[in-house]
Design a protein around this motif. Structure first.
Motif, PDB file in Angstrom:
ATOM      1  N   GLN A  89      -6.600   7.838   6.725  1.00 32.50           N
ATOM      2  CA  GLN A  89      -6.570   7.007   5.493  1.00 32.50           C
ATOM      3  C   GLN A  89      -6.149   5.460   6.042  1.00 32.50           C
ATOM      4  O   GLN A  89      -5.268   5.251   6.922  1.00 32.50           O
TER       5      GLN A  89
ATOM      6  N   ALA B 130      -4.953   1.818   6.489  1.00 29.84           N
ATOM      7  CA  ALA B 130      -3.839   1.174   5.908  1.00 29.84           C
ATOM      8  C   ALA B 130      -4.168   0.085   4.885  1.00 29.84           C
ATOM      9  O   ALA B 130      -5.220  -0.623   5.041  1.00 29.84           O
TER      10      ALA B 130
ATOM     11  N   ASN C 290      -1.508  -2.254  -1.905  1.00 29.61           N
ATOM     12  CA  ASN C 290      -1.867  -2.232  -3.508  1.00 29.61           C
ATOM     13  C   ASN C 290      -0.605  -2.790  -4.085  1.00 29.61           C
ATOM     14  O   ASN C 290       0.412  -2.133  -4.378  1.00 29.61           O
TER      15      ASN C 290
ATOM     16  N   THR D 234       3.003  -2.058  -2.708  1.00 29.52           N
ATOM     17  CA  THR D 234       3.034  -0.561  -2.031  1.00 29.52           C
ATOM     18  C   THR D 234       2.259  -0.732  -0.750  1.00 29.52           C
ATOM     19  O   THR D 234       0.845  -1.188  -1.060  1.00 29.52           O
TER      20      THR D 234
ATOM     21  N   LYS E 198       0.338   1.648   1.776  1.00 32.04           N
ATOM     22  CA  LYS E 198      -0.114   3.058   2.358  1.00 32.04           C
ATOM     23  C   LYS E 198      -0.628   3.098   3.610  1.00 32.04           C
ATOM     24  O   LYS E 198      -1.755   2.098   3.917  1.00 32.04           O
ATOM     25  N   GLY E 199      -0.134   3.952   4.260  1.00 34.01           N
ATOM     26  CA  GLY E 199      -1.046   4.257   5.798  1.00 34.01           C
ATOM     27  C   GLY E 199      -0.692   5.777   6.312  1.00 34.01           C
ATOM     28  O   GLY E 199      -0.076   6.346   5.503  1.00 34.01           O
ATOM     29  N   ASN E 200      -1.048   5.659   7.464  1.00 36.07           N
ATOM     30  CA  ASN E 200      -0.606   7.032   8.412  1.00 36.07           C
ATOM     31  C   ASN E 200       0.405   7.027   9.382  1.00 36.07           C
ATOM     32  O   ASN E 200       0.768   5.789   9.852  1.00 36.07           O
TER      33      ASN E 200
ATOM     34  N   THR F 242       2.662   3.922  13.162  1.00 45.20           N
ATOM     35  CA  THR F 242       1.777   3.973  12.030  1.00 45.20           C
ATOM     36  C   THR F 242       0.885   2.996  12.322  1.00 45.20           C
ATOM     37  O   THR F 242       0.652   2.136  13.197  1.00 45.20           O
TER      38      THR F 242
ATOM     39  N   SER G 221       2.729  -8.201   2.374  1.00 42.76           N
ATOM     40  CA  SER G 221       3.226  -7.608   1.213  1.00 42.76           C
ATOM     41  C   SER G 221       4.704  -8.081   0.704  1.00 42.76           C
ATOM     42  O   SER G 221       5.277  -7.709  -0.146  1.00 42.76           O
TER      43      SER G 221
END
Length: 90
Positions: A54, A56, A59, A62, A64-66, A79, A89
């Motif tokens: 995935q 990074a 949204n 929010t 989102k990543g690994n 990460t 963000s």
């Protein structure tokens, strides 16, 4: 590979040094002719396994990543969310 057979003697309690205790040991035994490839284990299928990744993303508020590495020994979490994405963000 059957680690019970293809493992350096008295190294069964160590799960840290597979390169030394299993892989190098087995490679040396293969190179010396002590064992054959069939004694190492069954032939694996000739296919590539892909691991989902995935990228990074952000949204709204929010992220989102690994987390590909969880280094519990030192309490680090690695990460793929970079600092610029975090800054954007806020």
């Amino acid at each position: 590979m059957n680690e019970a057979v293809n493992r350096r003697k008295d190294s069964g309690k160590s799960y840290t040094f597979h390169g030394r205790d299993v892989y190098a040991y087995t490679a040396a035994r293969l190179a010396s002719g002590t064992i054959s490839f069939s004694q190492v284990g069954k032939v694996l299928p000739n296919e590539v396994v892909s691991i989902p990744y995935q990228k990074a993303i952000i949204n709204g508020k929010t992220l989102k990543g690994n987390i590909p590495i969880l280094d519990i020994q030192y309490g680090n979490v690695w990460t793929n969310i970079d600092a610029e994405l975090v800054k954007s963000s806020i």
